[in-house]
Design an enzyme around this catalytic site. Sequence first.
Site, PDB file in Angstrom:
ATOM      1  N   GLN A 189      78.106 143.637  91.257  1.00  0.00           N
ATOM      2  CA  GLN A 189      77.401 142.390  91.533  1.00  0.00           C
ATOM      3  C   GLN A 189      76.362 141.982  90.394  1.00  0.00           C
ATOM      4  O   GLN A 189      76.148 140.670  90.334  1.00  0.00           O
ATOM      5  CB  GLN A 189      76.517 142.609  92.845  1.00  0.00           C
ATOM      6  CG  GLN A 189      75.726 141.518  93.432  1.00  0.00           C
ATOM      7  CD  GLN A 189      74.844 141.893  94.312  1.00  0.00           C
ATOM      8  OE1 GLN A 189      73.912 141.062  94.687  1.00  0.00           O
ATOM      9  NE2 GLN A 189      75.262 142.875  95.072  1.00  0.00           N
ATOM     10  N   LYS A 228      92.360 149.325  76.864  1.00  0.00           N
ATOM     11  CA  LYS A 228      92.670 150.498  76.221  1.00  0.00           C
ATOM     12  C   LYS A 228      93.727 150.409  75.460  1.00  0.00           C
ATOM     13  O   LYS A 228      94.394 151.613  74.886  1.00  0.00           O
ATOM     14  CB  LYS A 228      92.732 151.629  77.327  1.00  0.00           C
ATOM     15  CG  LYS A 228      90.999 151.738  77.818  1.00  0.00           C
ATOM     16  CD  LYS A 228      90.935 152.986  78.859  1.00  0.00           C
ATOM     17  CE  LYS A 228      89.354 153.309  79.066  1.00  0.00           C
ATOM     18  NZ  LYS A 228      89.120 153.829  80.440  1.00  0.00           N
ATOM     19  N   ASP A 268      70.648 144.506  91.905  1.00  0.00           N
ATOM     20  CA  ASP A 268      71.838 143.788  91.376  1.00  0.00           C
ATOM     21  C   ASP A 268      71.656 142.379  90.784  1.00  0.00           C
ATOM     22  O   ASP A 268      71.437 142.139  89.715  1.00  0.00           O
ATOM     23  CB  ASP A 268      72.885 143.853  92.154  1.00  0.00           C
ATOM     24  CG  ASP A 268      73.469 145.365  92.423  1.00  0.00           C
ATOM     25  OD1 ASP A 268      73.438 146.075  91.464  1.00  0.00           O
ATOM     26  OD2 ASP A 268      74.389 145.533  93.376  1.00  0.00           O
TER      27      ASP A 268
HETATM   28  N1  CAO Z   1      91.024 147.784  80.713  1.00  0.00           N
HETATM   29  C1  CAO Z   1      90.888 148.973  80.648  1.00  0.00           C
HETATM   30  N2  CAO Z   1      90.058 149.881  81.127  1.00  0.00           N
HETATM   31  C2  CAO Z   1      88.668 149.336  81.752  1.00  0.00           C
HETATM   32  C3  CAO Z   1      88.675 147.783  81.902  1.00  0.00           C
HETATM   33  C4  CAO Z   1      89.955 147.248  81.421  1.00  0.00           C
HETATM   34  N3  CAO Z   1      89.860 145.816  81.507  1.00  0.00           N
HETATM   35  N4  CAO Z   1      87.676 147.493  82.487  1.00  0.00           N
HETATM   36  C5  CAO Z   1      87.104 148.688  82.893  1.00  0.00           C
HETATM   37  N5  CAO Z   1      87.852 149.876  82.335  1.00  0.00           N
HETATM   38  C6  CAO Z   1      87.727 151.223  82.627  1.00  0.00           C
HETATM   39  C7  CAO Z   1      86.227 151.592  81.707  1.00  0.00           C
HETATM   40  O1  CAO Z   1      86.300 151.861  80.516  1.00  0.00           O
HETATM   41  C8  CAO Z   1      85.900 152.875  82.556  1.00  0.00           C
HETATM   42  O2  CAO Z   1      86.794 153.882  81.713  1.00  0.00           O
HETATM   43  P1  CAO Z   1      86.292 155.340  81.117  1.00  0.00           P
HETATM   44  O3  CAO Z   1      85.389 155.819  82.472  1.00  0.00           O
HETATM   45  O4  CAO Z   1      87.257 155.922  80.965  1.00  0.00           O
HETATM   46  O5  CAO Z   1      85.182 154.729  80.158  1.00  0.00           O
HETATM   47  C9  CAO Z   1      86.400 152.753  83.846  1.00  0.00           C
HETATM   48  O6  CAO Z   1      87.262 151.664  83.750  1.00  0.00           O
HETATM   49  C10 CAO Z   1      85.618 152.548  84.906  1.00  0.00           C
HETATM   50  O7  CAO Z   1      84.498 151.889  84.742  1.00  0.00           O
HETATM   51  P2  CAO Z   1      83.107 152.156  85.118  1.00  0.00           P
HETATM   52  O8  CAO Z   1      82.658 153.455  84.979  1.00  0.00           O
HETATM   53  O9  CAO Z   1      82.297 150.879  84.696  1.00  0.00           O
HETATM   54  O10 CAO Z   1      83.262 151.754  86.630  1.00  0.00           O
HETATM   55  P3  CAO Z   1      82.979 152.729  88.080  1.00  0.00           P
HETATM   56  O11 CAO Z   1      83.645 152.030  88.900  1.00  0.00           O
HETATM   57  O12 CAO Z   1      83.076 154.153  87.641  1.00  0.00           O
HETATM   58  O13 CAO Z   1      81.295 152.602  88.126  1.00  0.00           O
HETATM   59  C11 CAO Z   1      79.344 151.260  88.413  1.00  0.00           C
HETATM   60  C12 CAO Z   1      81.001 151.358  88.769  1.00  0.00           C
HETATM   61  C13 CAO Z   1      78.743 149.935  88.775  1.00  0.00           C
HETATM   62  C14 CAO Z   1      78.375 152.467  89.134  1.00  0.00           C
HETATM   63  C15 CAO Z   1      78.985 151.647  86.771  1.00  0.00           C
HETATM   64  O14 CAO Z   1      79.619 150.715  86.047  1.00  0.00           O
HETATM   65  C16 CAO Z   1      77.496 151.393  86.468  1.00  0.00           C
HETATM   66  O15 CAO Z   1      76.772 152.413  86.605  1.00  0.00           O
HETATM   67  N6  CAO Z   1      77.263 150.282  86.037  1.00  0.00           N
HETATM   68  C17 CAO Z   1      75.892 149.956  85.287  1.00  0.00           C
HETATM   69  C18 CAO Z   1      74.854 149.543  86.477  1.00  0.00           C
HETATM   70  C19 CAO Z   1      75.264 148.517  87.220  1.00  0.00           C
HETATM   71  O16 CAO Z   1      75.623 147.422  86.929  1.00  0.00           O
HETATM   72  N7  CAO Z   1      75.224 148.847  88.668  1.00  0.00           N
HETATM   73  C20 CAO Z   1      75.423 147.685  89.614  1.00  0.00           C
HETATM   74  C21 CAO Z   1      76.736 147.477  90.036  1.00  0.00           C
HETATM   75  S1  CAO Z   1      76.576 146.417  91.450  1.00  0.00           S
HETATM   76  O17 CAO Z   1      75.961 147.367  92.584  1.00  0.00           O
END
Ligand code: CAO
Length: 424
Positions: free
Chosen positions: A16, A74, A167
């Site tokens: 979001q 990746k 968000d």
């Molecule tokens: N191709 C390949 N890999 C991809 C990709 C793509 N197009 N897009 C994402 N990925 C991968 C990322 O590189 C990551 O890999 P690694 O863990 O190996 O580095 C993996 O997907 C997961 O990404 P993420 O950690 O951002 O996603 P999550 O679901 O585990 O976490 C969230 C989600 C929101 C908690 C986290 O992204 C976060 O803390 N974001 C910052 C704060 C934020 O915006 N929070 C609010 C979100 S809305 O409520």
Amino acid sequence: MKALDGVRILDFTHVQSGPTCTQLLAWFGADVIKVERPGVGDATRKQLVDVPGADSLYFTMLNHNKRSIELNSKHGTGKEVLTRLIEECDVMVENFAPGALDRMGFTWERIQEINPRMILASIKGFGPGQYEDCKVYENVAQCAGGSASTTGFPDGPPLVTGAQIGDSGTGLHLALGIVTALYQRERSGRGQKVSAAMQDGVLNLCRVKLRDQQRLAAGPLSEYSQYGEGIPFGEATPRAGNDSGGGQPGRILKCKGWETDPDAYTYFITQAAVWKSICDLIGRPEWKDAEGYATPPERLDKLNEIFAVIEEWTMTLTKFEVMEVCNPLNIPVGPILSMKELMEDEGLRATGTIVDVDHPERGKYVSVGCPVKLSDSPAEVVRSPLLGEHTEEILADVLGYAGEELSRVMESGAVGEPTRTAAE
Ligand code: CAO
């Protein structure tokens, strides 16, 4: 012509906070290219699904006016395409978990090497420090940013609010940072890093509560109901219930129909300037000049009694009738509007704040349009893209891949299945 025509955004956001930001920029005219994991896409596409097989409202309502490219960042060829995208775009926006972009091999240093004009805009839960590595969602930010401790009633637990201040609020902050950085780039010729932490964004929106924290040192906060009720203050800004923050006593009061309608309420402010009109309205003309009632300080220990009498009056009218009577008298009131009422509001439809959108998979749905109106750059809401709908188009038109080169990328496994189109 749109305000941000010619600005190209590499949108690496999900869920979001980030998508709110890039949707706004798209409404202002930027070309927003959403990069999504092949075959998977933004997790919200399949969250809270109401129409089986179709993108969820969670996704569609946050991703209007964007194009979608499926790209595995990746994968070797994926990295090549991403590098090309960084070369061609003005702004890269991401809200991955801390370190994810570095782990893909795209550190800030590397991004600057590829395109020194690039603006890298990031949302994280916390800024640098003790909690910088934490993953953060909406309610975590509301709690860590001071909103929850100051929301609710003094004798109840902390509460989160329905407004997505963690968000969407942080997305708004980031959007401002991005256009400001674009403006600076006009003169410096250089990009920069723009960071917005959700905790910081929530705290910024709770500024008046930090004001009150410091005012406590000078004595109890007289505009809080607990002051008039003789309840002592603690060390921190307390929860203020429905008190109005501006020093003019206000409460939420029942209106006609409250027994069956959970939203038959009005907000009512007893502003000092209109005290006499209020007294006439509620049938207590004697309160206008009576000792103990005539001035705001005198009334502070009688607010429960006063609002109980006002409520006897508001309960005889609907929340809209209360507004009709009070507005001409300059008495500030506000009906408690449900989502159903807002969705059906003709005025909001007329301004484009509530819009109907058509979607090839799910049919018609209602959304919130652009809440900021630019007279020279009107925002038209265009449905969200299907996963990978524009993969080939972006590779060809934005990045210039053609012929064998285009086939090589399309067949590399880095961009997922052949592009889906709305027609399919
Ligand atoms: N191709 C390949 N890999 C991809 C990709 C793509 N197009 N897009 C994402 N990925 C991968 C990322 O590189 C990551 O890999 P690694 O863990 O190996 O580095 C993996 O997907 C997961 O990404 P993420 O950690 O951002 O996603 P999550 O679901 O585990 O976490 C969230 C989600 C929101 C908690 C986290 O992204 C976060 O803390 N974001 C910052 C704060 C934020 O915006 N929070 C609010 C979100 S809305 O409520």
